[in-house]
Design a protein around this motif. Structure first.
Motif, PDB file in Angstrom:
ATOM      1  N   PHE A  48      48.652  15.805  42.734  1.00 40.89           N
ATOM      2  CA  PHE A  48      48.941  14.599  41.961  1.00 40.89           C
ATOM      3  C   PHE A  48      47.885  14.457  40.886  1.00 40.89           C
ATOM      4  O   PHE A  48      46.694  14.588  41.145  1.00 40.89           O
ATOM      5  CB  PHE A  48      48.877  13.345  42.847  1.00 40.89           C
ATOM      6  CG  PHE A  48      49.999  13.231  43.827  1.00 40.89           C
ATOM      7  CD1 PHE A  48      51.308  13.196  43.409  1.00 40.89           C
ATOM      8  CD2 PHE A  48      49.740  13.128  45.179  1.00 40.89           C
ATOM      9  CE1 PHE A  48      52.340  13.065  44.312  1.00 40.89           C
ATOM     10  CE2 PHE A  48      50.757  12.991  46.087  1.00 40.89           C
ATOM     11  CZ  PHE A  48      52.064  12.964  45.661  1.00 40.89           C
ATOM     12  N   ASN A  49      48.303  14.172  39.667  1.00 35.24           N
ATOM     13  CA  ASN A  49      47.360  13.836  38.604  1.00 35.24           C
ATOM     14  C   ASN A  49      48.094  13.120  37.495  1.00 35.24           C
ATOM     15  O   ASN A  49      49.305  13.157  37.402  1.00 35.24           O
ATOM     16  CB  ASN A  49      46.643  15.078  38.075  1.00 35.24           C
ATOM     17  CG  ASN A  49      47.594  16.135  37.569  1.00 35.24           C
ATOM     18  OD1 ASN A  49      48.797  15.951  37.541  1.00 35.24           O
ATOM     19  ND2 ASN A  49      47.053  17.257  37.176  1.00 35.24           N
ATOM     20  N   LYS A  50      47.346  12.481  36.636  1.00 30.88           N
ATOM     21  CA  LYS A  50      47.928  11.723  35.532  1.00 30.88           C
ATOM     22  C   LYS A  50      47.855  12.511  34.232  1.00 30.88           C
ATOM     23  O   LYS A  50      48.180  12.000  33.188  1.00 30.88           O
ATOM     24  CB  LYS A  50      47.156  10.398  35.361  1.00 30.88           C
ATOM     25  CG  LYS A  50      47.136   9.552  36.593  1.00 30.88           C
ATOM     26  CD  LYS A  50      48.397   8.770  36.722  1.00 30.88           C
ATOM     27  CE  LYS A  50      48.322   7.880  37.960  1.00 30.88           C
ATOM     28  NZ  LYS A  50      49.458   7.070  38.129  1.00 30.88           N
ATOM     29  N   GLU A  51      47.402  13.753  34.259  1.00 26.43           N
ATOM     30  CA  GLU A  51      47.199  14.535  33.050  1.00 26.43           C
ATOM     31  C   GLU A  51      48.470  14.824  32.262  1.00 26.43           C
ATOM     32  O   GLU A  51      48.446  14.745  31.051  1.00 26.43           O
ATOM     33  CB  GLU A  51      46.478  15.840  33.383  1.00 26.43           C
ATOM     34  CG  GLU A  51      45.054  15.610  33.809  1.00 26.43           C
ATOM     35  CD  GLU A  51      44.361  16.887  34.224  1.00 26.43           C
ATOM     36  OE1 GLU A  51      44.896  17.970  33.949  1.00 26.43           O
ATOM     37  OE2 GLU A  51      43.291  16.787  34.836  1.00 26.43           O
ATOM     38  N   PRO A  52      49.623  15.166  32.908  1.00 26.55           N
ATOM     39  CA  PRO A  52      50.807  15.446  32.090  1.00 26.55           C
ATOM     40  C   PRO A  52      51.209  14.262  31.215  1.00 26.55           C
ATOM     41  O   PRO A  52      51.592  14.443  30.072  1.00 26.55           O
ATOM     42  CB  PRO A  52      51.896  15.752  33.113  1.00 26.55           C
ATOM     43  CG  PRO A  52      51.176  16.215  34.317  1.00 26.55           C
ATOM     44  CD  PRO A  52      49.863  15.475  34.310  1.00 26.55           C
ATOM     45  N   GLU A  53      51.090  13.039  31.740  1.00 24.05           N
ATOM     46  CA  GLU A  53      51.430  11.868  30.948  1.00 24.05           C
ATOM     47  C   GLU A  53      50.472  11.728  29.781  1.00 24.05           C
ATOM     48  O   GLU A  53      50.859  11.414  28.670  1.00 24.05           O
ATOM     49  CB  GLU A  53      51.383  10.606  31.814  1.00 24.05           C
ATOM     50  CG  GLU A  53      52.433  10.602  32.914  1.00 24.05           C
ATOM     51  CD  GLU A  53      52.256   9.448  33.883  1.00 24.05           C
ATOM     52  OE1 GLU A  53      51.384   8.598  33.650  1.00 24.05           O
ATOM     53  OE2 GLU A  53      52.992   9.415  34.871  1.00 24.05           O
ATOM     54  N   LYS A  54      49.171  11.968  30.042  1.00 22.57           N
ATOM     55  CA  LYS A  54      48.179  11.857  28.980  1.00 22.57           C
ATOM     56  C   LYS A  54      48.422  12.900  27.911  1.00 22.57           C
ATOM     57  O   LYS A  54      48.320  12.605  26.723  1.00 22.57           O
ATOM     58  CB  LYS A  54      46.763  12.028  29.559  1.00 22.57           C
ATOM     59  CG  LYS A  54      46.324  10.864  30.408  1.00 22.57           C
ATOM     60  CD  LYS A  54      44.936  11.101  30.949  1.00 22.57           C
ATOM     61  CE  LYS A  54      44.507   9.972  31.866  1.00 22.57           C
ATOM     62  NZ  LYS A  54      43.207  10.233  32.471  1.00 22.57           N
ATOM     63  N   THR A  55      48.735  14.119  28.308  1.00 16.33           N
ATOM     64  CA  THR A  55      48.968  15.167  27.310  1.00 16.33           C
ATOM     65  C   THR A  55      50.190  14.851  26.471  1.00 16.33           C
ATOM     66  O   THR A  55      50.192  15.102  25.269  1.00 16.33           O
ATOM     67  CB  THR A  55      49.139  16.550  27.978  1.00 16.33           C
ATOM     68  OG1 THR A  55      50.185  16.480  28.939  1.00 16.33           O
ATOM     69  CG2 THR A  55      47.858  17.005  28.641  1.00 16.33           C
TER      70      THR A  55
END
Length: 155
Positions: free
Chosen positions: A109-116
């Protein structure tokens, strides 16, 4: 195939063989199907990921209509179908969110794809703005150069 004891060897090939693979969006072009096909299965082990991908591939995946109760924190925070543990609990305990076993998580789980995605969108909009500014600058520049005169001088 006969039900006779010990008769397990088949003497002929399969009668009906598929000539093309199943496509889950061939006739169903709905928004829900597109969302299901685009969903990223993160926070699960390899086996559970394969199970979820099979469900999506053969139109067996059904999204949740309302959040489910997490088995760890007992709050209604499970928003993914077929999961039993919510994202915060699964990431904290480092267990599979679907089966609850402590196995290797394929995609954590991470929030990186949304940030990218947000970064890419902002870069695109900045690029568009720069392009508009450059066009405005080009309009402001007026040169009184007669190209015919330059050609005559070179001859």
């Amino acid at each position: 195939m006969s039900s006779q004891k010990g008769n397990v060897a088949r003497s002929r090939p399969q009668r009906h063989q598929n000539t093309f693979s199943f496509k889950n969006d061939k006739f169903d072009k709905s928004v829900q199907t597109k969302k299901i096909n685009a969903k990223l299965h993160d926070g699960v082990c390899q086996h559970c990921k394969e199970v979820l991908e099979w469900r999506v591939k053969y139109s067996k995946y059904k999204p949740l209509s309302k959040p489910k109760k997490c088995v760890k924190c007992l709050q209604k925070t499970v928003k993914d179908s077929y999961h039993i543990i919510c994202r915060p609990c699964a990431s904290e305990l480092e267990v599979c969110a679907k089966c609850g076993k402590k196995e290797d998580i394929v995609i954590p789980f991470n929030k990186e794809p949304e940030k990218t995605e947000n970064i890419e969108n902002s870069l695109r909009s900045n690029h568009r703005r720069r392009g508009q500014r450059n066009e405005e600058r080009d309009d402001d520049l007026d040169f009184d150069i007669d190209l015919d005169d330059n050609d005559n001088q070179m001859d």
